[in-house]
Design an enzyme around this catalytic site. Structure first.
Site, short mmCIF file in Angstrom:
data_model
loop_
_atom_site.label_atom_id
_atom_site.label_comp_id
_atom_site.label_asym_id
_atom_site.label_seq_id
_atom_site.Cartn_x
_atom_site.Cartn_y
_atom_site.Cartn_z
N GLU A 60 61.78 34.17 27.93
CA GLU A 60 63.10 33.77 27.46
C GLU A 60 63.03 33.13 26.07
O GLU A 60 63.88 33.39 25.22
CB GLU A 60 63.73 32.77 28.45
CG GLU A 60 63.91 33.34 29.86
CD GLU A 60 62.74 33.05 30.78
OE1 GLU A 60 62.99 32.87 31.98
OE2 GLU A 60 61.58 33.04 30.30
N THR A 207 27.19 47.95 47.23
CA THR A 207 27.66 48.53 45.97
C THR A 207 26.89 47.94 44.79
O THR A 207 26.51 48.65 43.85
CB THR A 207 29.17 48.27 45.80
OG1 THR A 207 29.87 48.88 46.88
CG2 THR A 207 29.68 48.82 44.49
N GLU A 304 36.67 46.76 44.99
CA GLU A 304 36.22 48.13 44.70
C GLU A 304 35.13 48.61 45.66
O GLU A 304 34.37 49.50 45.32
CB GLU A 304 35.75 48.21 43.25
CG GLU A 304 36.84 47.89 42.25
CD GLU A 304 36.58 48.46 40.88
OE1 GLU A 304 36.14 49.62 40.77
OE2 GLU A 304 36.81 47.74 39.89
N GLY A 306 31.97 47.97 48.77
CA GLY A 306 31.95 49.20 49.55
C GLY A 306 32.67 49.07 50.88
O GLY A 306 33.53 48.21 51.09
#
Length: 370
Positions: A60, A207, A304, A306
């Site tokens: 604003e 991962t 992300e 595993g």
């Protein structure tokens, strides 16, 4: 962006505010993404702006600053995607700033659930003699625009998003571990852009060890503009020995790395100077871990993989949103992205409340909300 003096409909004004809000995504957390559009007494466009940076001016204020001739605000209307803030924090109260101008009406998309604001921002503006309108037709879009904020400010835990790249039959790898690449390069670039929309990226120990990912923002708008924070779910501290040679250790600052592990394994990671948070596989364990991450300034979490990490989050109902990239491939016998998740019956299976499908160059993206 509209030209100054161009006639604009109420719906176009709120959509312009939503578009302006998007320009700050990835930079304003833990504040919400907010956009604003101002039109004159004849509903002609004057200015629009979005909140661009945490600690910086709100939408604003930025929109008001673009209007040099404040006499144009006589009888004007201001559109905001979220109720203007009532409190004084890093910046002044937007509601009080609006109240100082001769607006005819303020139209808001959705209320701010922050106890310091909710209803109070509207009241400040209303007490200044400015009319109030609720743009119900685009309320869902306005809520979606700041959905992570709406969740974390209410629950004091991160808004959790899971990202999966799979074949049509839900596989993320073959049984021999081969997983590169299921989806196309444009999909991977799209996912890196999404990664930057959230405060931190979470992966499991598997991962971390098997993929040795970078988890950065390379080749995106965000590259070099902000750091990523990384959360590793490592129950047995299997990844600690690999840490010194990992890409994460070379790419990211230590203060941006967090490990969730069992209490008796915390010291193994702490020996590397890594912030380690207590976790265990239980409702209380996940509640404690999520609260701890929130206290570290992580208001949204992009997961992300595993399969174990995702399955844990599904099991304990911590997933709020899903990005499922699907390649037009059928891989057959392999590893599913929810391999470790089990339900007793179909009736017990988590179900998306709503979803959208977007066609990318070679793949599809399903975005769903639980």
């Amino acid at each position: 962006m509209y030209r100054v003096g161009e006639p604009i409909s109420p719906k176009e004004a709120m959509k312009e505010a939503l578009a302006a809000a998007e320009k700050g995504r990835g930079f304003v957390s833990p504040n919400p993404t907010v956009g604003c559009t101002i039109v004159d007494k004849d509903h002609k466009f004057l200015a629009s702006a979005g909140h661009m940076k945490f600690g910086g001016p709100h939408a604003e204020i930025l929109a008001l600053e673009k209007i040099s001739d404040k006499s144009q605000l006589q009888g004007a209307t201001i559109y905001v995607t979220l109720e203007p803030c009532a409190h004084e924090g890093k910046t002044g109260s937007c509601a009080k700033a609006i109240a100082q101008h001769p607006f005819k009406e303020l139209i808001y998309g959705t209320l701010d659930p922050n106890p310091l604001v909710t209803g109070k921002g509207i009241l400040i503006v209303e007490n200044a003699g400015i009319g109030i309108g609720h743009f119900q037709a685009l309320e869902e879009e306005c809520k979606k625009s700041c959905e992570d904020f709406l969740f974390h400010i209410t629950h004091e835990m991160p808004f959790v998003v899971v990202k999966v790249a799979s074949s049509l039959d839900g596989k993320i790898a073959l049984t021999n571990g081969d997983s590169q690449w299921i989806t196309g390069p444009e999909t991977r670039a799209h996912a890196r852009e999404l990664r930057a929309h959230y405060d931190a990226t979470m992966i499991g120990a598997g991962t971390f060890l098997n993929d040795d990912p970078l988890l950065d923002f390379r080749e995106t708008f965000y590259e070099g503009k902000r750091d990523n924070r990384i959360v590793i779910l490592d129950p047995r501290a299997k990844g600690a020995q690999f840490w010194p040679q990992s890409q994460l250790s070379k790419k990211h600052k230590k203060e941006n790395i967090f490990v969730l592990t069992r209490k008796d394994n915390m010291e193994v990671w702490q020996n590397h100077g890594i912030k380690t948070l207590a976790w265990n596989s239980s409702p209380v364990g996940w509640e404690v871990a999520m609260k701890s991450l929130y206290k570290e300034g992580i208001a949204s979490l992009f997961v992300e993989g595993g399969a174990y990490a995702i399955s844990q989050l599904l099991q304990f109902k911590k997933v709020h949103k899903l990005y499922l990239y699907q390649a037009p491939k059928i891989m057959g016998y392999g590893k599913s992205w929810a391999d470790y998740f089990k339900v007793k019956s179909v009736a017990d299976a988590p179900q998306l409340k709503k979803w959208e499908i977007e066609k990318l160059e070679h793949d599809n993206l399903l975005t769903g909300w639980f």
